[in-house]
Scaffold this motif. Sequence first.
Motif, short mmCIF file in Angstrom:
data_model
loop_
_atom_site.label_atom_id
_atom_site.label_comp_id
_atom_site.label_asym_id
_atom_site.label_seq_id
_atom_site.Cartn_x
_atom_site.Cartn_y
_atom_site.Cartn_z
N UNK A 233 6.44 -26.72 51.02
CA UNK A 233 5.20 -26.98 51.75
C UNK A 233 5.38 -26.49 53.18
N UNK A 234 4.27 -26.15 53.85
CA UNK A 234 4.37 -25.65 55.22
C UNK A 234 3.17 -26.10 56.03
N UNK A 235 3.34 -26.00 57.36
CA UNK A 235 2.28 -26.36 58.30
C UNK A 235 2.42 -25.48 59.53
N UNK A 236 1.29 -25.10 60.15
CA UNK A 236 1.30 -24.20 61.29
C UNK A 236 0.97 -24.95 62.56
N UNK A 237 1.60 -24.54 63.65
CA UNK A 237 1.23 -25.01 64.97
C UNK A 237 1.57 -23.91 65.97
N UNK A 238 0.59 -23.52 66.79
CA UNK A 238 0.77 -22.46 67.78
C UNK A 238 1.27 -21.20 67.08
N UNK A 239 2.43 -20.67 67.48
CA UNK A 239 2.93 -19.42 66.93
C UNK A 239 3.99 -19.61 65.86
N UNK A 240 4.15 -20.82 65.34
CA UNK A 240 5.26 -21.08 64.43
C UNK A 240 4.79 -21.69 63.11
N UNK A 241 5.62 -21.45 62.09
CA UNK A 241 5.46 -22.07 60.79
C UNK A 241 6.59 -23.06 60.60
N UNK A 242 6.27 -24.26 60.13
CA UNK A 242 7.26 -25.26 59.76
C UNK A 242 7.18 -25.42 58.24
N UNK A 243 8.33 -25.34 57.56
CA UNK A 243 8.30 -25.47 56.10
C UNK A 243 9.52 -26.24 55.61
N UNK A 244 9.33 -26.94 54.50
CA UNK A 244 10.43 -27.65 53.86
C UNK A 244 11.10 -26.70 52.88
N UNK A 245 12.43 -26.67 52.91
CA UNK A 245 13.22 -25.77 52.08
C UNK A 245 13.91 -26.59 50.99
N UNK A 246 13.53 -26.38 49.73
CA UNK A 246 14.10 -27.13 48.62
C UNK A 246 15.58 -26.81 48.41
N UNK A 247 15.98 -25.58 48.70
CA UNK A 247 17.36 -25.17 48.44
C UNK A 247 18.33 -25.82 49.42
N UNK A 248 17.99 -25.77 50.70
CA UNK A 248 18.90 -26.30 51.72
C UNK A 248 18.58 -27.74 52.11
#
Length: 992
Positions: A233-248
């Motif tokens: 899943x991911x979410x945007x704010x300003x110039x960045x993407x935040x996402x959850x990484x299932x592998x790590x």
Amino acid sequence: ASCTVVLCPPTVWRSNFVFPFAFSFTPYLIFSYGSSIFRVDREGTNLKRLVANTSASVILGYHHGEDRIYWADMGRQGMIGRAFMNGTRKEVSGITQGVSGFTVNWIQNTIIWSNRIKGTIEEVTVNGSNPHLLFGDLFHPSDVIVDPYERLLFWLSDGLLATVDCAPSTGGKVKSIFGSHEKLETISLDFNDKRVFWVQYGQEEDEAMVGSCDYSGATVHMMRLLAQSWPFRMSLFADHIYYTDLKSRTIRRTHKYTGRNVVTLNLKPSFDVLADVKVVFPLTSLTDRTGAPLTAGYCRSVCVRDGDQQCWCAEGFALTKNGTACEDVNECAFWNHGCTLGCYNIPGSYVCTCPQGFALLPDMKTCHELLPCLSDLTSCSHYCMQTEEGAVCSCPEGSMLAPDGRTCTGCTSLDNGGCSQICTLQSPTKWECDCFPGYLLDRDAKHCSAVGPQPYLLFANIHDIRRIHFDGTLYETLLDKQVGRVLALDYDPVESKIYFAHTALKWIERANLDGTEREVLASEDLELCGGLTLDWINRKLYWTDSGRSEIKRSALNRMQGEVIIQDNMTKPHGITVHPLAKRLFWTDEGDKPLIESAFLDGSGRRIVVGTHLVAPTGLAVDYLADKLYWCDAKRSVIEVAELDGTHRRSLTQNNVGHPFSVAVFEDYLWFTDWKNPSVVRVDKRSGQNGVRLRGNMSHPSSLVIVHPLAKPGADPCLSNNGGCSHKCDNRFGVAHCSCHPQFLKGADGRSCYRSESVPCKYKPEVMNCQDLSSKGTTIRNTARVCCFFFVFFADEGDDCAEQECDINAQCVLTEGGAVCQCMEGFAGNGSTCKDIDECYTGIALCQRGFAVCINTEGGYVCKCHAGYTGDGVSCLDIDECSIGVHNCHPHADCTNTEGNFTCTCRSGFSGSGLSCFESTIPPPRNVYETTHPWNDERHHSCPASHAEYCLHEGVCFHIPEIESYTVAFKATFWGLILGTEAGMNTLGCPGL
């Protein structure tokens, strides 16, 4: 009552935007982890659990007005829960099984979810009332998200073709704006740029990409994430993407367009899986005089009047009954708002409309019957209409009169609304520009630039073949040995080959784009080849032979030409192909000059242009606009028409000279000029804004543009798998290589090697990653905040110690043993690694035209040009006037321009602006100016006919006393040399 503060939606702020209020809260993250919901600062600090005992697989939502978390269970429970941000008043209620997507509309106060099993999207108020179906009969809808401001809903569908779908949030027509044969995982929105973002997996799910497009589905952009990432899943704010990484099992942040500056937020070691993540920016710190939350910030065009904190709306909107929101005013409900016939309401305004047979007068209210003018008024660009007040120009539907009262502008006008590619009507008087896939909209919101490597020109210069960039740089000769006389050439974007014909040697040859590996292809039955073209999709070569009066074609792998057109042909010359339209076009300079067309096998022949031609030579197709351009050497004109010859018009007749060949790309048309040996660029729609590139040219002839998008539809993976050792993916004409699972990509970006890895180690207390190094391991730091490691252990019998790798290489264990591989940013065999010049090769991401690329060892940096600020990837104009960094005189006004500024002396003063003098006091004159009257401004103007006479930086002077013109060198002691032919030759002049 002026509005002094504008409240904007919280998710539209950029990182460089300063909000007028001082908030007690800064943006932070909420995420589901295990069976709880947590919050954490964007830097990974202040971790706090908000809600406990939730499901292990939930989707999060946030209501900005209530400052409350909402979540939905994707598993069997089919539950929806909510709680305040401090974790209090937790409430849970049931919905149904099969929930696959979930979002909160914080303006309409509703909850929206998708049901993969039922194929529906449903909605209910936040209080659980008024449940209803928004969309039914959908094919496996998954993640869903809403833009409350635009009232649009977006979701993913998992069919045979995975799609990104869009529809009004109130229900309506569904539109697919993007499709892919690969898996689409999650979706998010950029409310500021009006773009949709999604995660896209390859077939093996070993590499993930982030794709994005605008709300209409145009300007698609793809970006590869960090290797071995599995975003959920991911979410945007300003110039960045935040996402959850299932592998790590981490949260990662990266730039939304470049994928750079990756920051990893590691949690405590656990087997729990991260699910959803959202960026939250609460507004509860804003209150009115009573202490109640001020909710006007959730409405567009709402501002607060200074002093009494009342909400006000922009013109065309009115406050709702509760006084905190704005709604559109239907102006047409009030006596048609002055429209004489039809009235059409649009958000914030209205437009008057007329029925068929009528046109809207320039007052934009009155409809008048379409009566032709009594006399021909040729100044109207579209139609002249006779009215009681006299002749008035009118425009077709979808366009409007420009301020000059004669020219039409808009999507249905000749100027295409000022858009270089796509013009989309928003209303009868409003439109927006857009670009085709592979192109990006420039900052002027009108013109489009191609993505990918830097394009350049390739042209035959009679006895050699040369290349030059659009700006005149990188001018070099590619082939000059035994080239002979060349009039025709083309290039193959699939195999990166040049094809060219010798007129004296009478054969066709090809070579690599760098001039290497030359080979003769056809050397029989060739008299005089004046033009050749390559069908890059169907892999055929076509050429004209004016000596034999025929057109031939051949496959590329065996050059045995077959005659496809021969009858009723005298002197065929230029030729081009449109593979997508499956048509061939050519010129005939014979007794009856023609431009003709036929199918690719020579059948279906017809005349495209048959009148007012003298010597048609070169021609080119605009594949995006389906236009045909050609030049007439003896008429000195360049013309354009539809592919069938209709809507023919002259593009330019000024400074054309003796044109020989034409080429079109982006917003420009290029042509070669024999009269003034040069390559010239003009605007492809207006023929204006000419730019001439010189450089010791001699009869430059055939001309082509080298760029993957100049020949759309080319698949570089067809040739040698695009140079990839494993998988090749065609992306707008550029080969992109990827590797199979358990393989890593080499430094050259094309080769793959096997890698054995162990779980990552994380020690947040260690800030110097080198402290963790140990014998037999290779450690790489891939984060700026935390140390995140890939550790490779050596097997028994490891012979890395015996390898003598270059200082810019690393030893890698493969099935065949240890090998040296150059690190990223370097190329070579591992024993010797040389720096890759990303600036020269065109893979650097610096903003073209606004920044300079500076190569460094193993990488590059971007630097904005003077007058701009930014990181070089994105540069913004500096307003020198507003920030006070200009050097204008105190008695001058400063005016900001793109990348610069101008100074103008105020009334009562005169001067350059850098220095101003009172008008009564004449400014001091230069000694040279007083002794040389030719330098007076009235002597500087020369006619356009003499603009080309001055060479070697010569300057043209007008001398009224002798009513003639001459040329002098800059910075010499000669002054003017007049009278003799020898003197004129010395100055580079053909004579007075």
